[in-house]
Enzyme design. Structure first.
Site, PDB file in Angstrom:
ATOM      1  N   GLU A 297       1.732 -14.767  27.161  1.00  0.00           N
ATOM      2  CA  GLU A 297       2.590 -13.580  27.157  1.00  0.00           C
ATOM      3  C   GLU A 297       2.779 -13.035  28.576  1.00  0.00           C
ATOM      4  O   GLU A 297       3.844 -12.532  28.915  1.00  0.00           O
ATOM      5  CB  GLU A 297       2.004 -12.524  26.218  1.00  0.00           C
ATOM      6  CG  GLU A 297       2.115 -12.963  24.747  1.00  0.00           C
ATOM      7  CD  GLU A 297       1.367 -12.043  23.798  1.00  0.00           C
ATOM      8  OE1 GLU A 297       0.119 -11.984  23.910  1.00  0.00           O
ATOM      9  OE2 GLU A 297       2.015 -11.385  22.980  1.00  0.00           O
TER      10      GLU A 297
ATOM     11  N   GLU B 105      -3.241 -16.400  18.426  1.00  0.00           N
ATOM     12  CA  GLU B 105      -3.802 -15.148  17.913  1.00  0.00           C
ATOM     13  C   GLU B 105      -4.063 -15.165  16.416  1.00  0.00           C
ATOM     14  O   GLU B 105      -5.029 -14.580  15.935  1.00  0.00           O
ATOM     15  CB  GLU B 105      -2.873 -13.967  18.251  1.00  0.00           C
ATOM     16  CG  GLU B 105      -2.891 -13.534  19.708  1.00  0.00           C
ATOM     17  CD  GLU B 105      -1.898 -14.263  20.585  1.00  0.00           C
ATOM     18  OE1 GLU B 105      -1.439 -15.352  20.193  1.00  0.00           O
ATOM     19  OE2 GLU B 105      -1.590 -13.764  21.682  1.00  0.00           O
TER      20      GLU B 105
ATOM     21  N   GLY C 221      -2.386 -13.794  25.102  1.00  0.00           N
ATOM     22  CA  GLY C 221      -1.945 -12.865  26.149  1.00  0.00           C
ATOM     23  C   GLY C 221      -1.661 -13.585  27.456  1.00  0.00           C
ATOM     24  O   GLY C 221      -0.872 -13.089  28.275  1.00  0.00           O
TER      25      GLY C 221
ATOM     26  N   ALA D  84      -6.165 -12.350  25.903  1.00  0.00           N
ATOM     27  CA  ALA D  84      -6.899 -11.086  26.035  1.00  0.00           C
ATOM     28  C   ALA D  84      -8.392 -11.397  26.000  1.00  0.00           C
ATOM     29  O   ALA D  84      -8.795 -12.434  25.469  1.00  0.00           O
ATOM     30  CB  ALA D  84      -6.524 -10.169  24.876  1.00  0.00           C
TER      31      ALA D  84
END
Ligand code: 3H9
Length: 706
Positions: free
Chosen positions: A106, A126, A103, A63
């Site tokens: 992911e 994270e 992310g 992210a």
């Protein structure tokens, strides 16, 4: 919107290339581009499969951290993107060309298949930002790897190499040729075999075995106190994975993950850890050193001194694949130093973290010598002898004579006057400080010390060399103790004052331990050895500082610290656990009485302030004087060099979170009470409070000028 995704068609394959340099975080334009690209490919009858890849050096770095905390969201949400990818009836292949973190991984886990370049690191880091994988990672990873491996991966946050990810089932294939071409070929193969999709959400064979296995989660929870003491996110991760394992309802798992992720986002530790992330990167940018400054070419190193520091520094070179000569005039010291290095590597090999072959390669890069002149082929020489200015000056005078023109001359001094050292050479422009922290092969911090004459090329080269050696480099001005040790003086002095005033070493140490450091100042002194300072003071005829009376008297009684089982504490045979000792306490009480200190009770809150706020005030003085460039640089020093808990962001960030007006009021109170100069508020602190600002706003203004 930031970033974009290019759409190309290769026959019946749609190719989505993420373009958000340098590392392709999932910024607004990337999310929107993925959403649009996948939708377009799904709706296009001429497309049978989709390949997603990254341009530049990463697949996707996760992210976009810089968007966190922004009030309005631009572009498609990540969850919308993942939903459309996961519901695609056309197979999607992630062609992982480079880093796939957070992310980013992911996104890849929402694809049907994953192929990775052999050099691509993947992971879910994270937790290091105070977060959990909030885009399905906690639900999907266990379904691929099994629960225990997933927990280890997510809780450690450590990346793994693509071949390890293959072995764990996270990727399906390693590219043998060009990742993009291999990814497209794989897509065509899948289409040729019937275009089967494969959704991780539908897999459960790897998790059913651990359904209801509370012991497994209890084991991880118990271990958190050792590995992640005081941290919020790891427990949240455990809760997420527990749901993934114990429920059939994948969407319920996702919903729980979203709730727990939101709690992490709202937690102050998340903000502090992200501050540390950006502060570490900002520290590498020196405002008056242009980015395109030509650097000196560094291919070989030389180190003077084969002691603990010299040996550790030599290991840093070898670990980075650079040959390094290590000089010691004493053959025995040299042999001992090389033996220590070999022992350090052998321990890493025995723990399975280094192959014997790699150890042999590194040892071969370390070339011992007793001949000073041999050092002359180094492009950089780092002097790492003990702290004695005359000795260092003499060594630099000799280095000046033998080192080639253009070589970088660095001292590992931890606080002596760099200009005096540079003045011993005819080339002060090529001299700077490179202060490593012990053990140098482990600690990430490097203070690069700027002398009055250090040239921009010298400084920029030292900063860049630090990066090559795997360090976080912070520029410090030439003042006694530079950044870290100058500040530390205030912290240890206040701790010593408090035990004269009635606090016990155990109480002070507990407060500091509970705050998040590995140990308090007295346990630390016992570990280092009280006798070192005592002997040094004796050599110069003693010291009249009140704060050294207690350690000196303890040493007079033969209490040197852990090394002989007694110091501020006592230690059972073979144990490092500090135990309160009435004999030491009696010495403290007697010295306090002799010096006329009234005894009183201390609250834990006061102890914490008396220890931490001197760091803040001295830090502010360093900023005011220009010896530190940013408050974030100071935080970087403390987190990476002194074990300050990253989850409180470093001392300057911590002060901001307490409110600088409150910090100032406390300092003024302590100043009034004790008259100690350390409490005289720095002009910068007074100014910031007057203007209603904080250290973060000061850094924002500094960074904006870059
Ligand atoms: C997440 O993914 C949450 C999800 O689970 C759930 C969401 C719902 N964002 O380090 P470098 C910048 S959390 C924004 O010098 P390297 C960095 O600041 C995220 N910016 O390069 C720097 O900027 P500048 C999980 C980022 O090659 C530039 O890129 N992901 C991001 O040494 C170069 O960075 C992570 O925790 C980002 N995510 O290392 C990964 N990442 O040039 C964090 C980097 O202006 N990132 N930047 O100073 C890293 O670990 C390293 O940056 C990486 C590259 C290994 C990728």
């Amino acid at each position: 919107m930031k970033g974009t995704v290019h759409y190309d068609q290769r026959g019946e394959v749609a190719l989505l290339s993420i373009d958000n340099p340098p590392v392709n975080p999932l910024s607004s334009g990337v999310r929107q581009g993925l959403y649009d690209g996948v939708s377009r490919a799904i709706g296009d009858d001429s497309i049978s499969a989709i390949v997603v890849t990254g341009m530049h050096r990463a697949f996707i770095a996760g992210a976009d951290i810089s968007e966190f905390g922004a009030s309005a969201r631009e572009g498609a949400g990540l969850h919308e993107v993942l939903k459309i990818m996961e519901s695609s009836t056309k197979p999607i292949i992630a062609a992982i060309n480079g880093t796939a973190f957070g992310g980013g991984l992911e996104v890849a886990l929402c694809c049907d298949y994953r192929i990775a370049a052999a050099t691509a690191p993947v992971g879910l880091p994270e937790v290091k930002l105070g977060l959990l994988p909030g885009a399905g990672g906690t639900q999907r990873l266990p379904r691929l790897t099994g629960v225990e491996t997933a927990l280890q991966t997510i809780i450690s946050g450590n990346p793994m190499a693509a071949p390890d990810a293959l072995a764990m089932g996270i990727v399906d294939r390693i590219a043998t040729g060009d990742i993009l071409e291999d990814g497209i070929s794989m897509a065509r193969e899948i289409v040729a075999a019937g275009s089967a999709t494969r959704k991780i959400r539908d897999l459960d064979e790897k998790i059913v075995a651990d359904r209801g296995n509370t012991a497994l989660f209890e084991k991880f929870e118990a271990n958190l106190n050792k590995t992640h003491r005081g941290q919020f996110a790891p427990t949240q991760i455990l809760k997420c994975v527990e749901v993934a394992v114990n429920t059939d309802d994948f969407d319920a798992g996702l919903a729980r993950e979203a709730e727990l992720f939101a709690e992490c986002m709202a937690h102050p530790q998340r903000e502090a850890l992200i501050h540390v992330f950006f502060a570490e990167r900002a520290a590498g940018k020196i405002l008056d050193l242009p980015k395109d400054l030509p650097l000196l070419k560094i291919e070989r190193g030389s180190v003077v001194g084969a002691g603990t520091m010299g040996g550790g520094i030599a290991m840093c070179f070898a670990n980075a694949g650079m040959p390094v000569r290590v000089y010691d005039k004493d053959a025995e010291n040299l042999a001992r130093g090389i033996k220590v290095i070999a022992g350090n590597y052998a321990r890493t090999v025995s723990r399975g973290r280094l192959s014997q072959d790699e150890m042999d390669k590194r040892m071969a890069l370390i070339i011992p010598t007793e001949n000073f002149d041999d050092l002359n082929d180094g492009d950089v020489v780092i002097e790492a002898v003990y702290e004695n200015l005359d000795l260092k000056k003499e060594i630099f005078g000799r280095l000046d004579k033998i080192m080639k023109a253009g070589a970088l001359l660095a001292s590992n001094t931890s606080g002596l006057d760099l200009d005096a050292i540079a003045a011993a050479t005819s080339r002060p422009e090529q001299v700077c400080g490179m202060h490593f922290f012990s053990p140098a092969n482990v600690m990430r911090l490097l203070e690069v010390v700027r002398g009055e004459g250090s040239s921009p090329a010298t400084l920029a080269t030292a900063m860049s060399l630090g990066k090559r050696l795997g360090k976080v480099s912070v520029m410090a001005g030439n003042c006694p103790g530079f950044i870290g040790n100058r500040m530390l003086g205030g912290y240890t002095r206040q701790a010593s004052m408090m035990i004269l005033e009635g606090a016990t070493p155990a109480q002070v140490d507990k407060v500091i331990y509970d705050f998040g450091l590995a140990m308090g100042p007295f346990a630390m002194n016992d570990m280092v050895g009280l006798d070192l300072g005592w002997r040094a003071r004796k050599m110069v005829g003693g010291s009249n500082q009140v704060t050294v009376r207690i350690p000196d008297e303890l040493c007079e009684l033969g209490r040197y610290g852990q090394k002989n089982g007694k110091g501020y504490y006592r230690y059972e045979e073979g144990s490092r656990v500090p135990l309160p000792d009435p004999e030491a306490d009696a010495v403290i009480a007697r010295v306090a009485g002799e010096l006329g200190y009234q005894q009183r009770d201390f609250s834990d809150a006061e102890i914490l302030k008396r220890c931490i706020y001197p760091l803040v005030n001295i830090g502010a003085k360093l900023l005011e004087e220009g010896h530190a460039l940013r408050a974030g640089d100071i935080d970087t020093v403390y987190v990476n060099g002194y074990g300050f808990p990253a989850y409180v962001g470093g001392p300057m960030w911590y002060a901001d979170t307490q409110g600088l007006d409150n910090v100032l009021a406390d300092m003024e109170g302590f100043y009034k009470e004790t008259g100690d100069e350390v409490w005289k508020p720095s002009a910068l602190l007074l100014k910031l409070v007057k203007e209603g600002r904080n250290f973060a706003s000061l850094d924002a203004a500094t960074n904006a000028t870059n």
